[in-house]
Design a protein around this motif. Sequence first.
Motif, PDB file in Angstrom:
ATOM      1  N   LEU A 115     -19.379 -39.269   3.121  1.00 13.44           N
ATOM      2  CA  LEU A 115     -20.612 -38.484   3.228  1.00 13.44           C
ATOM      3  C   LEU A 115     -20.726 -37.865   4.625  1.00 13.44           C
ATOM      4  N   ALA A 116     -20.316 -38.623   5.644  1.00 13.37           N
ATOM      5  CA  ALA A 116     -20.369 -38.115   7.017  1.00 13.37           C
ATOM      6  C   ALA A 116     -19.489 -36.868   7.153  1.00 13.37           C
ATOM      7  N   GLY A 117     -18.307 -36.904   6.529  1.00  8.51           N
ATOM      8  CA  GLY A 117     -17.401 -35.752   6.587  1.00  8.51           C
ATOM      9  C   GLY A 117     -18.029 -34.528   5.941  1.00  8.51           C
ATOM     10  N   LEU A 118     -18.683 -34.747   4.811  1.00  3.66           N
ATOM     11  CA  LEU A 118     -19.342 -33.642   4.095  1.00  3.66           C
ATOM     12  C   LEU A 118     -20.504 -33.090   4.927  1.00  3.66           C
ATOM     13  N   LEU A 119     -21.309 -34.003   5.509  1.00  3.79           N
ATOM     14  CA  LEU A 119     -22.481 -33.575   6.279  1.00  3.79           C
ATOM     15  C   LEU A 119     -22.071 -32.822   7.542  1.00  3.79           C
ATOM     16  N   LYS A 120     -20.933 -33.187   8.097  1.00  2.00           N
ATOM     17  CA  LYS A 120     -20.433 -32.475   9.273  1.00  2.00           C
ATOM     18  C   LYS A 120     -20.160 -31.019   8.899  1.00  2.00           C
ATOM     19  N   GLN A 121     -19.508 -30.827   7.729  1.00  4.24           N
ATOM     20  CA  GLN A 121     -19.220 -29.460   7.272  1.00  4.24           C
ATOM     21  C   GLN A 121     -20.506 -28.691   7.018  1.00  4.24           C
ATOM     22  N   VAL A 122     -21.493 -29.369   6.416  1.00  8.75           N
ATOM     23  CA  VAL A 122     -22.788 -28.718   6.156  1.00  8.75           C
ATOM     24  C   VAL A 122     -23.418 -28.278   7.485  1.00  8.75           C
ATOM     25  N   HIS A 123     -23.374 -29.184   8.487  1.00  5.41           N
ATOM     26  CA  HIS A 123     -23.950 -28.897   9.803  1.00  5.41           C
ATOM     27  C   HIS A 123     -23.274 -27.663  10.422  1.00  5.41           C
ATOM     28  N   VAL A 124     -21.954 -27.598  10.303  1.00  6.09           N
ATOM     29  CA  VAL A 124     -21.200 -26.489  10.895  1.00  6.09           C
ATOM     30  C   VAL A 124     -21.501 -25.183  10.153  1.00  6.09           C
ATOM     31  N   VAL A 125     -21.487 -25.221   8.821  1.00  7.72           N
ATOM     32  CA  VAL A 125     -21.722 -24.000   8.031  1.00  7.72           C
ATOM     33  C   VAL A 125     -23.141 -23.468   8.290  1.00  7.72           C
ATOM     34  N   LEU A 126     -24.121 -24.378   8.343  1.00  5.52           N
ATOM     35  CA  LEU A 126     -25.496 -23.948   8.617  1.00  5.52           C
ATOM     36  C   LEU A 126     -25.602 -23.307   9.994  1.00  5.52           C
ATOM     37  N   ASN A 127     -24.856 -23.853  10.954  1.00  7.52           N
ATOM     38  CA  ASN A 127     -24.897 -23.290  12.303  1.00  7.52           C
ATOM     39  C   ASN A 127     -24.299 -21.891  12.358  1.00  7.52           C
ATOM     40  N   TRP A 128     -23.210 -21.673  11.622  1.00 12.04           N
ATOM     41  CA  TRP A 128     -22.639 -20.326  11.612  1.00 12.04           C
ATOM     42  C   TRP A 128     -23.546 -19.369  10.844  1.00 12.04           C
ATOM     43  N   THR A 129     -24.262 -19.873   9.848  1.00 17.92           N
ATOM     44  CA  THR A 129     -25.255 -19.045   9.152  1.00 17.92           C
ATOM     45  C   THR A 129     -26.352 -18.638  10.136  1.00 17.92           C
ATOM     46  N   LEU A 130     -26.759 -19.592  10.978  1.00 18.13           N
ATOM     47  CA  LEU A 130     -27.761 -19.282  12.007  1.00 18.13           C
ATOM     48  C   LEU A 130     -27.206 -18.235  12.978  1.00 18.13           C
ATOM     49  N   PHE A 131     -25.956 -18.393  13.357  1.00 21.56           N
ATOM     50  CA  PHE A 131     -25.343 -17.463  14.305  1.00 21.56           C
ATOM     51  C   PHE A 131     -25.401 -16.043  13.757  1.00 21.56           C
TER      52      PHE A 131
END
Lengths: 190, 191
Positions: free
Chosen positions: B138-154
């Motif tokens: 789950l941590a691995g998946l959440l890390k990807q979610v965190h990164v994708v959301l950040n690039w969406t913000l960018f």
Amino acid sequence: MSCVLRIALLCIALAPAGAAAQTVDFARSRITCVSTQMKVPLEAEFRRFTAQLAFDPARPETGSAQIEIELASFDIGSEEVNIEARGRNWFDVANHPRARFVSTSARALGGGRYEARGPLAIKGRTHDAVVPFTVKMDTAGNATFEGAFTIRRLQYGIGEGVWKDTDTVADEVQIRFRIVTSGKPPQKKP
Amino acid sequence: MMGMAASGRTPYTGTAIGLHWIVVALIITAWALGLTMVDLPLSPQKLKAYSWHKWTGVTIFLLTLARLAWRAAHQPPALSGSIPAWQIRAAAVSHALLYALLFAIPLSGWLFSSASGVPVVYLGLVQLPDLVGRDKALAGLLKQVHVVLNWTLFVTACIHVTAALKHHLVDRDDVLTRMLPFLSQRRQGEK
């Protein structure tokens, strides 16, 4: 009370070496440590250890414990940190593979609480430790020893070099244990 | 008061402007910490950077709550009548997306930290509850979610900034000066 049981109880009462040794149920036993980095508590488990326990709550002063922990089995849930912990700055497992606690005395504190004292050796350094614990006995003769105590990691040279800074990783580390011994009481053996 | 006189409209309130630019600064800080900390070798600096990154994220989350409270109590200053309806709608959608991300990104980071078995202790003072138990997958998946959301913000933030600059420099309207009133005074000075 049967004659056999009476004799068995007498033997226990007279046993000069203290309480009988108990068999540790490793599947239900755990030794962990809680370190604090940037005020964040992090629990890590020592997955391999050996323990020789002999304890009779009725006569705590006859109890004894010898516990050896394989420091290479430290697991904090991050391989990067586990590797660092095994290294020279921390446990230095290549030179000091095991931590050892040997009790030299035990006593009752009252209210179902007890205390063992003895030298704790880690990384080639030895300091006296005071280990409070509770014991729960079930009807099958299993005993659950539970307790926690705090050590100062720098007394043992754990976390050297840049890690000596206690603003990041606190000096105090809590050791927690739950050790379950199985084995029927000796008097029930045929 | 020059800004008001120039456009006939008021800028955002000082509270709204202050919160907007503080959050901008905190997002840049969280990004800089986030991008550098992951590549640092394990060291006290790395542990500090992770904590500061998390504290910054929690602060952004709290300030975003404050900004939504401001919006609930205030009407944002009106846009110039010359702006086409589709642009007004696009702005509303991108603003809603930015607010959603400013909640979702810290939340995903908090979840990621919980799943990694590392509690978040805000400012070293307040331990937040773990949202999920320790779970490596789950941590691995959440890390990807965190990164994708950040690039969406960018990407969304780039559109937001580009649009604001286009209004200011090409359309020469007051979209940007509502959030930067001193530019309005300078523009007055130039005329």
